[in-house]
Design an enzyme around this catalytic site. Structure first.
Site, PDB file in Angstrom:
ATOM      1  N   THR A   1       0.807  -1.218   0.000  1.00 28.69           N
ATOM      2  CA  THR A   1       0.000   0.000   0.000  1.00 28.69           C
ATOM      3  C   THR A   1       0.839   1.266   0.000  1.00 28.69           C
ATOM      4  O   THR A   1       0.378   2.309  -0.454  1.00 28.69           O
ATOM      5  CB  THR A   1      -0.949   0.004   1.208  1.00 28.69           C
ATOM      6  OG1 THR A   1      -0.176  -0.125   2.410  1.00 28.69           O
ATOM      7  CG2 THR A   1      -1.946  -1.136   1.126  1.00 28.69           C
ATOM      8  N   CYS A   2       2.057   1.202   0.533  1.00 33.39           N
ATOM      9  CA  CYS A   2       2.906   2.402   0.541  1.00 33.39           C
ATOM     10  C   CYS A   2       3.241   2.850  -0.879  1.00 33.39           C
ATOM     11  O   CYS A   2       3.501   4.034  -1.119  1.00 33.39           O
ATOM     12  CB  CYS A   2       4.197   2.142   1.316  1.00 33.39           C
ATOM     13  SG  CYS A   2       3.930   1.884   3.065  1.00 33.39           S
ATOM     14  N   PHE A   3       3.276   1.914  -1.806  1.00 30.48           N
ATOM     15  CA  PHE A   3       3.673   2.216  -3.182  1.00 30.48           C
ATOM     16  C   PHE A   3       2.525   2.050  -4.169  1.00 30.48           C
ATOM     17  O   PHE A   3       2.739   2.124  -5.382  1.00 30.48           O
ATOM     18  CB  PHE A   3       4.837   1.313  -3.597  1.00 30.48           C
ATOM     19  CG  PHE A   3       5.981   1.303  -2.620  1.00 30.48           C
ATOM     20  CD1 PHE A   3       6.817   2.395  -2.516  1.00 30.48           C
ATOM     21  CD2 PHE A   3       6.190   0.220  -1.789  1.00 30.48           C
ATOM     22  CE1 PHE A   3       7.862   2.395  -1.608  1.00 30.48           C
ATOM     23  CE2 PHE A   3       7.235   0.213  -0.874  1.00 30.48           C
ATOM     24  CZ  PHE A   3       8.068   1.307  -0.778  1.00 30.48           C
TER      25      PHE A   3
END
EC number: 2.3.2.26
Length: 680
Positions: A646-648
């Protein structure tokens, strides 16, 4: 073109082939996921070929163990020794269609249930009787266990465990069963004596005498100082995220033991004669609170029913609300300043000052959308983003401008409560909250403890930097020594150091306490600094929506409940994404991905976004404003479930043998998360 009623189905077209007879051939493939009548149109140069369009009826397929569901599913079942308990199962095919069987061939012999005693590990005879009802198209499994205790059950279809087929059974004596029923019906809570054996993973040298109180909202563990003064040891919320682990009999006391863990607070280990009664009372209260089922759809239906019931004596007649576009927030608060709860439950008849027009629903919907923008857009100061970018989620602003007071958060809470109430009245009144809230804020609304993992969605820059460095490398590679302090940027531009705990400035961060340090930072930044703002918001929200109803959801479910799903443009999606991978095998999987997505419902698209980006809603500009872009990457694996970072905003797709195998895996990854209360 293939249509089911008014829904268009995605089609894969293949031209030509390897053989001479296939050179001038065209093959159109589509997957009929929903049983029913389809209209198939085959066009060449925009002209129907002979026989087109034609109608075809698709029947449900054979039962699929990954889609067969327990009716009113719960991960813990409470029953009485020697008395039969019925478990209902709805056979479904791989696309969730309810299966049907011809008379005399119900396929019940393919189902089986095995039961294992949790403490001893031995298999017991469940005395199962399996029947099929052709009217309801459901399978009934009758189970009778003779001995009180805690058991693990496995439901299988043709030797394959069902998706929700692993659950726990608490078997009570007839006397204990009556005790539990009296407690739940009277909503009273007697204390159950126990011994506290361990706390936060540390075994106590001398067990403490404590008492367990199960209320309709909490499991409270108390000790009594000087046998008179109660002191709360810890409190666990009555929700599916609180789990029990049964660990046999304690050698010292000879009492049955259990551990309690909600994923946030320190794990607690207890021994007590009434262990099974405590766990069964907890389970029965929880199931009563959530409507008897742990699936989101069932909990949503229960929520709407209870909201309507709570406000059943309040009329939904019209009430005028006059506001100014130029001063929308100020005039909206002024117009509703003297409103009672009954007034907030009425049907707002909105008038924009200086404009002509009668409100038949359109002006009200416009007001909701505009007021949500005034309240929740980070540009307006009441909420802010923890990092830059259009994808940033919003959080209460502890450094808001001076003219924004706590009463503005109360008003914001009432607006959200109003949206939920309107949605409970039916689709004709449905209102969604136009906002993208941080997961930590949503967690606080339902009483969950904030922890460092919330940074992954709320502040990805901090998570991919400091948090991941400490998780992966510890403190050994740091240039400077860390202490239990945090730096706060003041509105004046100055930086102030704050202790995360008493004496934190002198307590060093080590590899052993780094998780405690990260949780302390999350508590300070995401919870402590906005405690008054969250309390004010909840004060307004709970005037309309009781807090016990919100607590039946987790953060992701609460977002779907409040914010709903939006319309997603596949063209916008295809124009704004990044592909990482160039092999021919990945090209085939990518083609399958777009075919599947073109056939997704709005909820499935929301789940895909939630799975990949951490939020079910897009930024105002759509996919083009996601940062980083939505990334579709090759996972370099085969046959396993897709994964996400989810960070990317990255979705990783493995390779598969067929489109059907790929689609099943993708839907399972985004929809079938295993959460809930259970004895593991």
């Amino acid at each position: 073109m293939v249509c089911l009623l008014l829904l268009q189905v995605g089609v894969v077209t293949e031209l030509g082939g390897t053989g001479e007879a296939e050179i001038n051939s065209a093959r159109c493939k589509f997957t009929a996921r929903q049983a029913g009548q389809y209209k198939v149109s085959i066009l060449l140069a925009n002209q129907h070929v002979r026989g087109s369009p034609f109608v075809k009826q698709f029947l449900p397929g054979p039962p699929d163990p990954s889609k067969i569901v327990m009716v009113q599913h719960c991960s813990t079942v409470v029953c009485t020794a020697g008395q039969p308990h019925h478990i209902l199962i709805e056979p479904r095919d791989q696309y969730h269609n309810v299966c049907s069987f011809p008379p005399g061939r119900p396929d019940t012999h393919s189902y089986a249930i095995s039961v294992v005693e949790l403490e001893g590990g031995w298999t017991v005879d469940p005395g199962a009787v399996i029947l099929y009802d052709h009217t309801s198209r459901r399978v009934s499994i009758q189970v009778t266990l003779q001995r009180p205790g805690c058991y693990r059950a496995h439901l299988t279809y043709r030797s394959t465990t069902l998706t929700n087929g692993t659950f726990d059974i608490i078997v009570l004596t007839a006397e204990d069963s009556q005790r539990v029923q009296r407690t739940v019906s009277r909503r009273a809570h007697d204390g159950h004596e126990a011994r506290l054996l361990a706390y936060n993973g540390t075994l106590l040298t001398k067990p403490k005498k404590v008492y367990c109180y199960v209320t309709p909202k909490q499991l409270i563990i108390k000790e009594f100082m000087l046998k008179l003064i109660p002191k709360r040891v810890c409190t666990f919320r009555l929700c599916p995220s609180t789990k029990f682990l049964f660990t046999g009999t304690n050698n010292q006391s000879g009492l049955p033991t259990m551990s309690i863990d909600d994923g946030c607070q320190p794990l607690v280990c207890l021994a007590g004669r009434d262990r099974n009664v405590v766990a069964a009372t907890f389970t029965q209260f929880m199931l009563k609170n959530i409507g008897g089922s742990e699936t989101f759809k069932d909990k949503q239906d229960h929520f709407y029913h209870e909201v309507r019931k709570f406000h059943s004596k309040r009329m939904h007649d019209r009430i005028p609300v006059s506001v100014s576009r130029e001063r929308l927030l100020e005039t909206s608060m002024k117009a509703t300043k003297g409103f009672t709860v009954a007034d907030w439950c009425k049907n707002f008849e909105v008038t924009f000052q200086g404009e002509e027009g009668l409100d038949w629903g359109g002006l009200r919907r416009e007001w909701f959308e505009l007021i949500c923008a005034q309240l929740f857009d980070s540009d307006n100061g009441l909420f802010f983003s923890l990092h830059e970018g259009p994808q940033a989620l919003v959080h209460p602003n502890p450094d808001r401008p001076p003219h924004l007071k706590l009463k503005h958060y109360e008003f914001a809470g009432r607006v959200v409560g109003k949206c939920l109430y309107e949605s409970a009245l039916g689709s004709g009144y449905r209102q969604t909250v136009r906002a993208r809230f941080t997961r930590s804020f949503l967690a606080q609304l339902i009483g969950l403890r904030v922890h460092y993992k919330h940074f992954a969605q709320d502040d990805p820059e901090l998570y991919t930097g400091k948090v991941q460095h400490l998780l992966e490398h510890g403190v050994d590679r740091l240039d400077d020594q860390l202490f239990f302090t945090d730096e706060v940027l003041l509105p004046t531009g100055q930086v102030r150091s704050v202790e995360l705990e008493p004496g934190g400035a002198s307590r060093s961060v080590t590899n052993d306490n780094r998780l405690q340090y990260l949780d302390a930072i999350a508590q300070h930044r995401l919870a402590a600094r906005v405690r008054h703002e969250v309390e004010a918001f909840l004060s307004g929200l709970n005037e309309i929506i009781p807090d016990n109803l919100l607590c039946i959801f987790d953060e992701n479910e609460l977002e779907l409940l409040m914010c709903g799903t939006e319309e997603y443009s596949i063209a916008d999606f295809r124009a704004n994404h990044t592909v990482n991978g160039s092999s021919s095998e990945f090209g085939r999987v990518l083609y399958w991905f777009w075919t599947a997505v073109s056939n997704f419902t709005e909820e499935e698209m929301a789940r895909l976004l939630q799975f990949t980006t951490g939020c079910s809603r897009l930024p105002p500009g759509g996919f083009s404003q996601l940062y980083p872009n939505f990334q579709i990457s090759s996972a370099h694996t085969y046959g396993v479930l897709p994964t996400a970072h989810t960070c990317f905003n990255q979705l990783c797709l493995p390779d598969y043998d067929s489109y059907e195998q790929f689609e099943r895996a993708l839907l399972l990854a985004i929809k079938e998360g295993s959460e809930g209360f259970g004895m593991v």
